[in-house]
Design a protein around this motif. Structure first.
Motif, PDB file in Angstrom:
ATOM      1  N   HIS A 200      28.169  11.895  66.603  1.00  0.00           N
ATOM      2  CA  HIS A 200      26.824  11.426  65.749  1.00  0.00           C
ATOM      3  C   HIS A 200      27.281  11.017  64.387  1.00  0.00           C
ATOM      4  O   HIS A 200      28.027  12.005  63.723  1.00  0.00           O
ATOM      5  CB  HIS A 200      25.880  12.381  65.729  1.00  0.00           C
TER       6      HIS A 200
ATOM      7  N   GLY B 239      28.974  14.009  63.171  1.00  0.00           N
ATOM      8  CA  GLY B 239      28.901  15.424  63.892  1.00  0.00           C
ATOM      9  C   GLY B 239      29.547  15.199  65.293  1.00  0.00           C
ATOM     10  O   GLY B 239      29.285  14.341  66.072  1.00  0.00           O
TER      11      GLY B 239
ATOM     12  N   VAL C 116      29.982  16.577  69.025  1.00  0.00           N
ATOM     13  CA  VAL C 116      29.107  17.410  70.010  1.00  0.00           C
ATOM     14  C   VAL C 116      30.153  17.605  71.235  1.00  0.00           C
ATOM     15  O   VAL C 116      30.511  16.667  71.794  1.00  0.00           O
ATOM     16  CB  VAL C 116      27.671  16.689  70.541  1.00  0.00           C
ATOM     17  N   GLY C 117      30.261  18.811  71.771  1.00  0.00           N
ATOM     18  CA  GLY C 117      30.865  19.116  73.059  1.00  0.00           C
ATOM     19  C   GLY C 117      31.849  20.340  72.554  1.00  0.00           C
ATOM     20  O   GLY C 117      31.776  20.934  71.767  1.00  0.00           O
TER      21      GLY C 117
ATOM     22  N   ILE D 156      31.380  24.782  63.099  1.00  0.00           N
ATOM     23  CA  ILE D 156      30.083  25.288  63.291  1.00  0.00           C
ATOM     24  C   ILE D 156      30.181  26.386  64.227  1.00  0.00           C
ATOM     25  O   ILE D 156      29.588  27.495  63.902  1.00  0.00           O
ATOM     26  CB  ILE D 156      29.115  24.123  63.598  1.00  0.00           C
TER      27      ILE D 156
END
Lengths: 337, 337, 337, 337
Positions: free
Chosen positions: D29, D40, D42-43, D65
């Motif tokens: 993202h 960002g 994701v996964g 994160i």
């Protein structure tokens, strides 16, 4: 104090040094060995400057044996100091909770919190009027207005107040405050410590983030040397390598301070971790380790607090904590008064 | 700034938070993922209080992306700041040695040392009048008389002077001093920093013993935010676990500060180790790493110095050091002026 | 060694202790003072266990005066050790650059880098075959195959090789390696140190992230006590509170180690900061502070490196660095050989 | 994981990077802002090497994160792990005391202590056979003979035994030991951790002196990744600047580890301070903070102990401590079994 002489120091240099030391009313014992010669100093070495000795050509190293603090030293004052404040006794055998917001924000905020913490069992009201913030762009406190609000809250609730002083130039504004707090970043602000030594106010002295126990007690000594012996020591977390918490409660500081000094020792679990969920386990540990009190941040609306919201409890959480604290204080055989 | 939301934060809480942020003129970008949702904030986040955000029920963590200092930040001031003081230029491309005794002790001591360091090539005279000592029983400096002696030495030698101020309440006494020094223990004495921001004096700001580079630059920012941009940064050793030296020169601080900020960076090798024989290797390393100057303690009789004798050079040692320094400054292509 | 007795220790306990010490061929000097009594021990105290002494009922504290290491101690070996390796001399007066990739990744990668660093002036090839990674899920090295590739690169370029050994169980695989490296996390892996003491291989011993200089030299002593005196000390950065760099080069370690020990001292600027742009200023500082060599990570394609890409230089950057290094080595009057 | 891109990164570089990330099954993202652009991810980012990303020309910084450990992570294993050992359950809800001498010294010494600690209420017997000593000249333990004596003491008393393993090459000698201890200095001896992951023995993993909580859990992950999930975490003090104690108990580690992981957490108050009188206050604090057990050094004759006598309790002191511990365990509602 022990002086280790250099291996090949000429006898003449050693004699000069010994005469210099004897001139300060010290008795000097010499142990001549194969690899090194030692001078043992007997007498009052508190005025001896170790750095000066180390600069002597004949000297390899100097080791201090007795502590450099006197008035704060349990060796010379074996009995625990109990400090009377606003009808309360602070020190060994008693237990007090100092609670309130990080910053005083408004009359309404403060009176809500003050009444609430009193009802839950706190015996002192804390609140910041002058705030030492890392950034000049952060909220710096309500300053003199904040002190006025604290005094008003004291009138309403009867709780004595504690708030932070940041400079000797501010003393006038703190005339009616019950306990003057020295923050961690000012632990070695010696002008401030000296000025506080001239007052007769109880001082809540916070330990610096990377200071040793000896440095902490030397800062207490600064205040006491001026004539004010009403010092409360506060452990509030030290800097360690752990990135997941802001500071790290030094639990060993409690038994160490209690053994080395006769002064009361309290703990600030809110700053010690910087996260509200850790206030409870750290409070429990501090009580078990022998602390004489806790300083806890409470805010009616932590997520809208103007500073340190992340570490504040809301009034319900504080009330639950106080119930647990009371059970533990009873278990330890201490008194709230 | 990036906000990491809690895994199961209700959509309503998220919306409230986003509206609150947009109300501060920030654009909020949302990346919804499998395990976590991120909010990226675009705009001026310097007034956002991270602690406040972390207290929000929907927030797991907050990561800052840009530095919280602005005026001290090279990003916004790409050119090196050159500070003119007493006919000299301090900053990138130039190199200055600030030399003199730890403490001013007498007219004779100071004038001897001042003339000697001038002859060896120092361009500024340093000397302590108010001394921050760990013990209240150690020599505290000649105070106002010390400043008078420094001013007299300046008249004789023409060397501009630098001396330490310990409180905002002392500003009056420093009216004729060329550079006001803030000591390591006062790096976060915010009242003092604010007061210095109101003056137009160059400030020599020493880094605290356990402070990060960001905290150091935030303290510079405090002074600059008040309108005084003449700040010289001074690395003087940090606290580490090594017991054989008093402090430990943080050599990385030099390239880091030069990259992050446009301010001049000097190094104090005397305090950085606390032992005179280490002054030379540390000075050499500091020059090679890019420092804009050195602050060196020189005493005519180190073993009778009233403070910090162990780390002071005598005039002959200083002269030898200066000869080496000059060769190295020439090698680095810097100018003494 | 000085023993400080408890204030009220009964004479009988003291006599027992003194007899016990005299039984170890030590001469005991007693200085009886007002507040404390000291025992000064003269003789070989290296076998005395300080912890044991501290547990004695009569003892308040014990202070060591001489260093606990002997073979690594300059006091007993005043001349610098020069270690001959593959036709080179490593130690004071010489300067060597150990360069190569963090990890050996393939025959092609390694031979490209090896030839390139040789041409730029490196005298040793470094490369990891067994990699100590914080995460079990990260690339762990080509292991035995990596060593085979290093040996092949050595045959082609003539550069002696250095690579890390992680356990005493691996010694067989390192039979043809020129220098065995002990990583920072294994500095106190005493089984490994003992096993290395039984070999006749030069050992490159890296300092642990939070270890003192004395602990570092005690680990060298472990190897030397086994009969292998070919130890090269490597400072590679310590852990400090600075979050913007991975580790922090301890520049003071160089002069301290050179003064306390006769062993060669090299510096790893790549790991010391963990960022490629800092390799150059740290290298310059290390040379000026007296290091005998540098260990630098070079990768042909840092952004696709399988580990530590962020701190690696590419061959062009390394070549430029070497040109600067050569000028500085000449300035310091050292020899590359 | 969030990637912060450089301000002027060319769009082409960004596209290449995004494709590279998408090739690893990650969704990317992008938040384009005024001063910076964020990606960002994701996964499953556990296989992403942050250092590699940081070396990319387009990347300014990378922030993780989620935690890099999985098997040790409470997020994926919300229930507390209870480890069955020799008829006992170790973990949340239970409380065990592991007691015994620092070093096994003789059959008589060990059997005396073993019987005594059993009678006082200890449920496990500890004792060192292979000792990691800082000096090669200190007592190194009875080695294999020490293990034989421990096994004999186990036969007599029924107490399961825990003793330290120092290298993967020693595994054979530990076949009959109940719990294998990894010492603080070996916390990142990855060869040893991997080898232990291949066994089915419970492992008592001590935290390194300057390691973060994340590094500690990553070392547990090393063992667990090999298939052995029976890991007991042990906090035993960290290195801080306080010179009056050997290490400093990190009390915050207890609630932090309990929150981040499902593994049992015990505390070693003997090593945490290195002084016997501090064992009691630290034990009390550890229990209050939520520890699942304590490891305490007991010696029949501390002042003649061959190692660490200063921190050992004698059997009478231990018995008194156990009476206090039992009251506190009951107060906390935990079970000894």
């Amino acid at each position: 104090m022990v002086i280790i002489l250099k291996k090949n120091a000429p006898q003449k240099q050693i004699s000069t040094l010994v005469r210099r030391l004897e001139g300060k009313n010290l008795t000097v014992h010499c142990s001549q060995g194969v690899n090194s010669t030692l001078l043992g100093l007997v007498g009052d070495t508190s005025s001896i400057d170790i750095d000066l000795l180390r600069a002597d050509d004949a000297v390899e190293d100097v080791k201090r044996i007795s502590e450099p603090y006197k008035l704060a030293n349990r060796r010379f004052h074996p009995r625990d100091s109990i400090i009377p404040i606003g009808g309360h006794s602070v020190g060994e055998g008693f237990f007090h909770v100092f609670a309130g917001p990080c910053s005083v924000e408004s009359a309404e905020q403060l009176s809500t919190i003050a009444e609430s913490v009193k009802q839950s069992g706190a015996t002192f009201l804390r609140g910041g009027a002058f705030k030492p913030r890392t950034s000049p762009y952060s909220f710096q406190g309500l300053e003199e207005d904040g002190i006025a609000l604290l005094l008003e809250a004291k009138r309403r609730t009867g709780l004595p107040i504690v708030t932070e002083i940041m400079s000797d130039s501010q003393l006038g504004a703190f005339a009616d405050v019950d306990i003057l707090q020295v923050g961690a970043r000012n632990m070695q602000n010696f002008r401030l410590l000296k000025a506080l030594g001239q007052t007769d106010k109880p001082i809540l002295l916070k330990r610096g983030l990377s200071n040793t126990i000896e440095e902490f007690l030397m800062s207490a000594e600064y205040i006491m040397a001026g004539g004010n012996e009403k010092v409360i020591l506060c452990e509030r977390g030290i800097r360690t390598f752990e990135p997941s918490i802001r500071n790290n409660l030094d639990i060993s500081a409690i038994p160490l301070l209690k053994r080395l000094s006769h002064l009361p020792v309290i703990v600030d679990p809110s700053h010690a971790a910087g996260i509200s969920w850790m206030v409870r386990p750290l409070s429990k540990a501090a009580i078990a380790a022998g602390a004489d009190g806790l300083m806890v941040e409470v805010h009616n609306d932590p997520k809208h607090a103007l500073c340190d919201g992340a570490q504040s409890l809301n009034p319900e959480e504080f009330d639950a904590l106080m119930q647990d604290i009371r059970r533990r204080i009873a278990f330890e055989g201490k008194q709230v008064a």
